[in-house]
Every structure is written in C-alpha cells, then in structure tokens.
Design an enzyme around this catalytic site. Structure first.
Site, PDB file in Angstrom:
ATOM      1  N   ASP A 484       0.810  -1.214   0.000  1.00  0.00           N
ATOM      2  CA  ASP A 484       0.000   0.000   0.000  1.00  0.00           C
ATOM      3  C   ASP A 484       0.842   1.261   0.000  1.00  0.00           C
ATOM      4  O   ASP A 484       0.329   2.349  -0.248  1.00  0.00           O
ATOM      5  CB  ASP A 484      -0.838   0.044   1.286  1.00  0.00           C
ATOM      6  CG  ASP A 484      -2.171  -0.628   1.128  1.00  0.00           C
ATOM      7  OD1 ASP A 484      -2.720  -0.584   0.028  1.00  0.00           O
ATOM      8  OD2 ASP A 484      -2.652  -1.192   2.126  1.00  0.00           O
TER       9      ASP A 484
HETATM   10  C1  GLC Z   1      -1.278   2.658   5.560  1.00  0.00           C
HETATM   11  C2  GLC Z   1      -0.451   1.604   6.251  1.00  0.00           C
HETATM   12  C3  GLC Z   1      -0.489   0.310   5.526  1.00  0.00           C
HETATM   13  C4  GLC Z   1      -1.917  -0.044   5.367  1.00  0.00           C
HETATM   14  C5  GLC Z   1      -2.668   1.071   4.628  1.00  0.00           C
HETATM   15  C6  GLC Z   1      -4.086   0.678   4.390  1.00  0.00           C
HETATM   16  O1  GLC Z   1      -0.749   2.939   4.317  1.00  0.00           O
HETATM   17  O2  GLC Z   1       0.874   1.991   6.382  1.00  0.00           O
HETATM   18  O3  GLC Z   1       0.190  -0.698   6.226  1.00  0.00           O
HETATM   19  O4  GLC Z   1      -2.004  -1.225   4.649  1.00  0.00           O
HETATM   20  O5  GLC Z   1      -2.578   2.231   5.359  1.00  0.00           O
HETATM   21  O6  GLC Z   1      -5.015   1.551   4.859  1.00  0.00           O
HETATM   22  C1  GLC Z   2      -1.676  -4.039   5.273  1.00  0.00           C
HETATM   23  C2  GLC Z   2      -2.880  -4.113   4.369  1.00  0.00           C
HETATM   24  C3  GLC Z   2      -2.621  -4.950   3.157  1.00  0.00           C
HETATM   25  C4  GLC Z   2      -1.345  -4.548   2.506  1.00  0.00           C
HETATM   26  C5  GLC Z   2      -0.194  -4.502   3.460  1.00  0.00           C
HETATM   27  C6  GLC Z   2       1.068  -3.961   2.850  1.00  0.00           C
HETATM   28  O1  GLC Z   2      -1.467  -5.271   5.883  1.00  0.00           O
HETATM   29  O2  GLC Z   2      -3.996  -4.633   5.060  1.00  0.00           O
HETATM   30  O3  GLC Z   2      -3.692  -4.849   2.257  1.00  0.00           O
HETATM   31  O4  GLC Z   2      -1.091  -5.443   1.462  1.00  0.00           O
HETATM   32  O5  GLC Z   2      -0.527  -3.685   4.562  1.00  0.00           O
HETATM   33  O6  GLC Z   2       1.013  -2.606   2.590  1.00  0.00           O
END
Ligand code: GLC
Ligand code: GLC
Length: 827
Positions: A484
């Site tokens: 993300d």
């Molecule tokens: C933020 C977090 C990430 C998460 C994302 C989803 O970017 O750092 O880990 O998956 O939010 O909302």
């Molecule tokens: C969090 C989110 C997932 C994402 C991950 C890496 O675990 O839930 O959707 O892939 O962060 O950013």
C-alpha cells in the site's frame, strides 16, 4: 523473558502477570456478537460492525493504556481490587489469565478471597456471558461488596467519539430489577437496545458514570466503590453506564456463583414498546437471560463452544518433532485465521473498528488460511468479494461488510487486487473439489443484471493484468500493488493527502495513474497465480483458452527476465520516471522482498539459477534473527516518486520493517526450492510460539502473529541503531495468519490440497526424523506418516497408500473411500 506459558492440552495461553509488555488480548464470538478482551479485562463489544453497532465504549491510545472494559470491583473492608488487577491495580496475592478458544478466564486472589471470572460469547447468541465465582479460601467468614461495571457506547463509535454537543444530551436507560437497559435513540430511529443483567437480587445500581466514578476520579478509584455503596443513579444524558452492586458474605470454604450477561437485542418496529408506548419490550432480553442464568446452563454453553472448536481444529492436526510447530499448526495459527475471517482488519488493539471495511486483496488472502475449516462460508465470502468487481476485471479495493457494496471513497486501481481472486477460488476448489463454484452467477459492482459465472470473473481478473502493461511489458503499478505504501503515481507534497487515494493531476490525462510505472511484484504474482487459471481451464476442457493464457504467462516470465532481473535478485518496480526501483544501482532500497518469492515459485529464470541466487541474496541482505526485512537499505529520506514507503522511519512498517505477511512468501519459496532448513529458519524467526522467550522484546501476544516487527534499522536515523529491533506491532488482524498457515502446513509440512487430490510433498529441516499428520479432506480422513531416514530436506522417494506403492506425491482419490493411510518416505 516470558509472561506466561502455553497450556496445549486446554488450548490456552496462560498469562501469569497482569504486567504484560502490551495488553494481550483475545476475541470472543464467531457469528454476530464480538468482544475484544485483554488480560486485565479491558476491551469492548460490538454487534457485527465495530463502527456502527458499538455496544460498549473504549478509548484508544489512552493513558494509561487499555482503560475501559468490563470490570468487577471488590471492596473488602476498604481493600479495593479487581480480579484482573486493572484498573485499580492493587497488588494481588495471585493472578492468572487464560485465553482460550473463544473464551477468557481471569482469576485474582486477595486476602483469602478468590474471584474467578469466565467470559465467553455462546454460539448463536448475541451477548457476552460472564460467570463470576467468588470463593472464601480463608478460615474466617468474609463480608465484602461486588460492583460490576460496563460503559455504554452510543452505538456509532465514530460519532460517539466526536459529537459531544449532541451526545451528552441523548443517553437513556431503564432499570428493571437486576437488569440495566441501554436505550439511547431507541425512542426514535433505532430498533436495538443493550442490557446488562445478573442472575440474583442486587443491593443497588448505578447507570450514570459521573455518579459512579466521580467527575474527577478514574476507573481506578470510582467514588461509589470507595464509598462501598451504589448511588442508584439514573442516567439522563451524559454518559450512561451499567453497574450492579451486591453485598456478599461467605463462610470459610464457601463459594458464590453469579452469571452476568451483556446482551444486544433487535426488535421489529411494531413491537419495540410495551402498551404505554415508551417502556422497552423486554421479551427478547428476558429470553436471552433465561438461556444462561445458571451455572449449569453456563457450563452447557461452554461445552458447546468447545465442541465447535474441536470440530474446526480437528480438520488438520500434526505431530512433529517440535512442539512449537504443533501448537502453532494445531491451535493458534488456525485460531487466528478464523479471527481474521470474522474481523478482517476492522477491530483490534491497533485497528479502531471505525476505519476500513473488507479489503478485496486482504479477504481473498484470508480465504487461503481458513478454507479447510469452513468451506461453505469461504464460498460465500468469495462470491461477496467477486461481486464488487467491475466487468473489466478491476474492482473496488474495499467493501462494507454490512451492505456488501464496494467503497466508492477508496475506489479501485490497486494493481494486484484481481489476482488474489484467482488464488482464493483455486484454493476453494482444491480444498473441496467443488468445481460448481465456477458456474455461480456473480454480479459486477453488485448489479445482478450484469452477472456472469464466476469463471468469467477469473478471466477478467487474469486479463486485467494482461491489458494493463507498461513499457517493459510488466503490469502497471497503478495506485499501489500489494504494498500500500509504494505509490508510484502519487507525488504528494501536501499533508493529509491519502497516499492510496490521492490522484496527482500530473496523471489526470492518463486516467489517474502513470502509464510508465510498473510493478515487478504484480508480474511475479501473475506468473504464480496464473497457472491456477490455466489448470482450471484445462480441467474444463477449454484447451485453446488455456493455451492462450499460458502464452501470456510465458511472455510475462520472459519480460521479467529481460527487464526485471537485476543479476542477483528481481527488481521491485519501474517508477513513473522509468527508473529502476529495488536495484543494485539504487542508493537506498536496493532489494525488496515482495517479488522474489512468487518469482521463485513460478520458476522464473530457474534455468539460469535465478532462484538460488535470489534466495542467497535474501539471506544476506534481508534476513535478521527476528525475521526478513521488507527492503534494504532502508530509506532515510522522502522519495516523492515512491510515496508513503519513504515516510516511515527506517525499520518500521513498509520501510524495512519485518512485514511478516511477506516473510511467508520467502518461507514458501525456500521450501519450494528444496531448502527445508532455510524455510524452517525463517518460519521460526517470526512464528509467535518461537518468540515467546523474547516476549519482553517482542511485546505483543506470543500466541498470534502481528503485521509488523521492528527491523534492524529501527532507530538508526536517531543514532540508536537497533532500537525497537524485534518489537512486534499490529497484532491479530493480518494476512500473515493465512500465509504462514499456508507456509507451514502446505510448503514445509507439504500437506497440500491440489485440484486432483491431496499432495504430500514436505520440505523440512534435515534433522527431523519425520512427522505425522491427520487431515480431513473431501469427506475422508488421511492418516499421514512422513519418514526421513536419510535426513534430507525434500524429495519424495516413495509413497504408499494403504500399503500399496503409488507414483508421484498425490494420494489417488477413490470415490467413497473414508480413510487413507499414507506413508511417505523422503530420500
Ligand atoms: C497505511 C499503512 C499500511 C496499510 C494502509 C491501508 O498505508 O501503512 O500498512 O495497509 O494504510 O489503509
Ligand atoms: C496491510 C494491508 C494490506 C497490505 C499490506 C502492505 O497489511 O492490510 O492490504 O497489502 O498492509 O502494505
């Protein structure tokens, strides 16, 4: 340092001090009513949706931590204490918390009075049942008072925590005998109320928080408890609570048992009130109370709960040379997979319950962990998820569990999303042999008029990748891929912009994201998940389509080797400037974990040794004693072209944190490549049971995975290298649970459901003599014995099924056969 121990026979973690390095929690409930409960009885309850139907109040990020919960206070002649130690924090003579499968038992003892409280949510029941057993273990009679306490949330947790101008004037309760009802807004637009009951007479009650606690006091010294007397307050606005007051006398050796129930009730519109048009119709609440208002009924409910877990955990059980592996596989990893199925990413001690709905990618991956336990619900979940797809294979990134509709605020264009659907559907078919799921009519964007069979959804998922390639023939990265925080089209320089959803005007003309930035991770995920789609087509006799899809996979592999092989590992991406990300040529972030495992498991560049080179580089650059970091070196400054990843200090989260979810992909890849020793090393670096000994460093629960562990770079930028290295965060709700379940059970132990039957192909530590496993699979029991006389890691030398030699490593399926005895010899 440990703060408790595993009681495997009872499937419990037993916490022996209330001063754990972080609140260690458990979940109660598996259907509609859920509670979070910490080892000091902190936490809260909700019905179905942690934001919209919050039943009790909880304050996140509080000082001190974990304030608010269901508390029992004892006033024993001026000595005030809680059986769970908090919030009064009087030193106890004895303390123990047992977190089990769907229940928690907390026992405290002070001055010869022992109080044991068991909390659970029964099956098919919208309430938390709390049995309190008070025992006088001394030699003289004891008289003392017991106060219960719960604080109501005004239903919508988000509104409850910010709309004070209204909420301080709306609170409403009713008291009827020993039952306190919470009915805020019930008069007008709501058809639900909550109650808190006890199965005995009481000597008083409080329903107004300030009367019970006192405006300038805290949970640790409520005025009513100090005064040893309830005030019989009646909340009218402000903060409604529920507290029962009971005076108790116990002879030496005598016990008293009380059952409290915190319940939730919904009423049909025309039956909400009694004849007077304002008193709550309590018929349903009374029936609920009746169901568990004696110790015998309580026991029966606990027994039923145990039966439920016996059944779920009986589907796979193993006996290996390592008891930590056994307790992860047989108990805790499977339990955590069920919790992530129930809660997705909504409510934990790190997820506030008011944030996200269900993630498309997250929920598909969760399926991999629990499909063997509840295949029917997995099927339902898969169809819900696929229903939020668009006809071109793209999808909403999230959907709301209550409405099942895609979340338009977040939208789509996360490049990896569609591929996870191929994996979850394949996992479902491999587990069940139910090919019929492919014929289910599934809508696009919840519009039944454009429904197509699920198979078509797989097709559009597959071709969504093929139809969205960049200059090197690699998939476009879009807003983000699995990571993300790699936002290659964001270029954000303004605080508050969401890295995931902000669209830089720079790319407006191109549809919102760069048509140059490409994701090698998605390329590798495509080559890993794609063959499942091909296998499905072949099974259906669609050979031409299968060949066409296979050609796309082959082409992608070629493109990866031509443009995304860095010599010793795979690149991470091309950014929007067409520059390499995750290359030796980069100053920071030279190697990333995410593409590597999937590329290895799809044999990309295997003929030129790419798999072993990559595994060696990972071991050298990414591995630490607490797990594999996500990237190396960590980013030490903001790279506007990369996005959120470089906003985290090094060593945390996606910037060189140990992101345990993707560690599993390397565990799988090492096992796949025959490196059973390495696979097991990586597995044991992060598996909770193995971190138990270092709980003081790890901090979070030693029985469940967290999303993240502080990496080796933590603190480096402030001259404190290694600060918080090994420290866990974001425990419980993470795709780590599912992927590590896959890694240990299917790749290391090698018990892997396949389209044609159950495959047994382990990749274990060479020193193991073997192991045993029992697996329920497609209506039959498989008793599996793996022997390792020559002490190899991998390689099935022979397989015998019911005494007869069999070629290969798939147990041939015989229609109607109920039991298979399988002996696999490695060599
Ligand atoms: C933020 C977090 C990430 C998460 C994302 C989803 O970017 O750092 O880990 O998956 O939010 O909302
Ligand atoms: C969090 C989110 C997932 C994402 C991950 C890496 O675990 O839930 O959707 O892939 O962060 O950013």
């Amino acid at each position: 340092m440990k703060f408790g121990f595993f009681d495997d026979a009872n499937r419990e973690y037993v916490i022996t001090t209330p001063r754990t390095p972080y609140p260690w929690i458990n979940y109660l409930g598996t259907q509609g009513f859920f509670s979070l409960i910490s080892n000091t009885a902190g936490g809260y309850s909700f019905y179905k949706d942690a934001r919209l139907r919050r039943i009790t109040r909880y304050r996140y990020n509080n000082v001190p931590i974990d304030m608010g919960g269901r508390y029992f206070y004892i006033n024993d002649n001026g000595t005030i204490w809680n059986p769970g130690w908090s919030p009064v924090k009087t030193e106890l003579d004895a303390y123990e918390c047992r977190h089990g499968m769907g229940y928690t038992k907390i026992t405290g003892k002070k001055n010869d009075l022992k109080v044991n409280v068991t909390f659970f949510v029964p099956q098919d029941y919208d309430g938390e049942v709390q049995q309190v057993v008070l025992t006088n273990e001394g030699s003289v009679e004891k008289s003392f008072s017991l106060f219960s306490f719960a604080e109501w949330c005004l239903w919508d947790a988000q509104d409850d925590s910010n709309n004070f101008q209204r909420n301080f004037s709306t609170g409403r309760v009713e008291v009827d005998g020993s039952v306190i009802y919470h009915k805020t807004e019930y008069r007008d637009r709501r058809n639900h109320y909550a109650f808190y009951s006890v199965n005995d007479t009481i000597d008083g009650y409080d329903t107004d928080r300030d009367s019970f606690i006192g405006l300038y006091n805290g949970f640790n010294n409520p005025e009513a408890v100090l005064a040893n007397k309830a005030t019989n307050s009646f909340a009218d606005g402000w903060a409604p609570i529920a507290s029962h007051f009971k005076k108790i006398t116990l002879k030496p050796g005598e016990s008293k048992t009380l059952v409290f129930i915190l319940g939730y009730v919904e009423m049909p519109q025309d039956q909400k009130f009694e004849a007077d048009g304002k008193t709550i119709n309590k018929v349903k609440a009374k029936a609920m109370i009746e169901k568990y208002n004696t110790p015998e009924k309580f026991e029966a409910g606990m027994k039923e709960l145990k039966g439920y877990w016996d059944k779920l955990l009986g589907i796979l059980s193993v006996s290996t040379p390592d008891d930590k592996v056994d307790r992860m596989v047989n108990i805790w990893n499977q339990y955590q997979c069920m919790v992530t199925f129930n809660l997705s990413r909504s409510a934990s001690y790190f997820e506030s319950g008011i944030g996200r709905g269900m993630g498309f990618r997250d929920s598909n991956q969760d399926v991999l962990g629990f499909v063997h336990q509840i295949p029917d619900r997995a099927k339902e979940r898969i169809i819900d998820i696929a229903s939020t797809q668009f006809p071109d294979g793209g999808c909403y990134h999230q959907y709301q569990p209550l409405t099942k509709k895609g979340n338009a605020d977040i939208g789509g264009d996360f490049s990896d999303d569609p591929l996870w659907l191929i994996l979850s559907v394949s996992a479902y078919i491999k587990e069940t042999g139910d090919w019929g799921i492919l014929d289910e009519m599934v809508p696009y964007d919840n519009d039944m008029s454009v429904a197509e069979p699920l198979l078509e959804h797989l097709k559009v998922s597959f071709y969504h990748i093929v139809n969205n390639l960049g200059p090197h023939g690699l998939p476009l990265a879009m807003r983000a891929d699995w990571n993300d925080c790699i936002n290659l089209s964001c270029f954000s320089d303004t605080p508050g912009e969401s890295f995931q959803t902000y669209t830089n005007p720079k790319f407006a003309a191109e549809g919102g994201y760069s048509k140059v930035a490409e994701s090698v991770m998605v390329a590798a995920l495509f080559t890993y998940s794609g063959p499942n789609y091909v296998a499905i087509l072949k099974h259906l006799g669609k050979d031409d389509e299968a060949a066409k899809a296979q050609a796309e996979i082959d082409k992608m592999k070629k493109n990866i080797m031509e443009s995304a092989w860095d010599g010793d590992w795979f690149l991470r991406a091309y950014d929007a400037n067409g520059e390499k990300m995750g290359s030796k040529e980069c100053e920071e972030g030279q190697i990333f974990i995410e593409p590597q495992g999937f590329a290895i498991m799809s044999d990309v560049g295997k003929e030129q040794g790419a798999d072993l080179k990559t595994l060696a580089a990972i071991d050298e650059r990414l591995n630490t004693k607490y797990g594999l970091v996500l990237n190396n070196p960590a980013f030490t400054k903001y790279y506007i072209q990369y996005g959120e990843i470089s906003t985290y200090p090094g060593g945390y989260k996606e910037n060189a944190g140990i992101f345990t979810h993707n560690n599993a992909w390397i565990i799988c890849a090492a096992a796949y490549a025959g490196q059973g020793d390495q696979a097991f090393k990586y597995y044991s670096e992060i598996a909770p049971a193995f971190t138990e000994e270092t709980s003081d460093i790890h901090k979070t629960e030693p029985y469940v995975y967290g999303q993240m562990i502080g990496g080796k770079d933590a603190g480096a930028d402030i001259g404190q290298t290694g600060k918080n290295f090994g420290q866990g965060k974001n425990s419980w709700l993470t795709g780590t649970a599912a992927w590590n379940m896959v890694a240990i059970s299917q790749y290391i132990l090698g018990v892997q459901p396949d389209f044609d039957g159950l495959a047994i192909n382990p990749s274990i530590p060479h020193e193991w003599d073997g192991f045993k496993a029992t697996r329920q699979f497609r209506g039959a029991t498989y008793n599996i014995t793996v022997k390792n006389p020559n002490h190899v890691c991998k390689g099935v030398a022979s397989m015998e099924v019911d005494g007869k030699a069999v070629d290969g490593c798939i147990v041939p399926y015989v229609d109607g056969q109920k039991e298979y005895n399988v002996v696999v010899t490695l060599g």
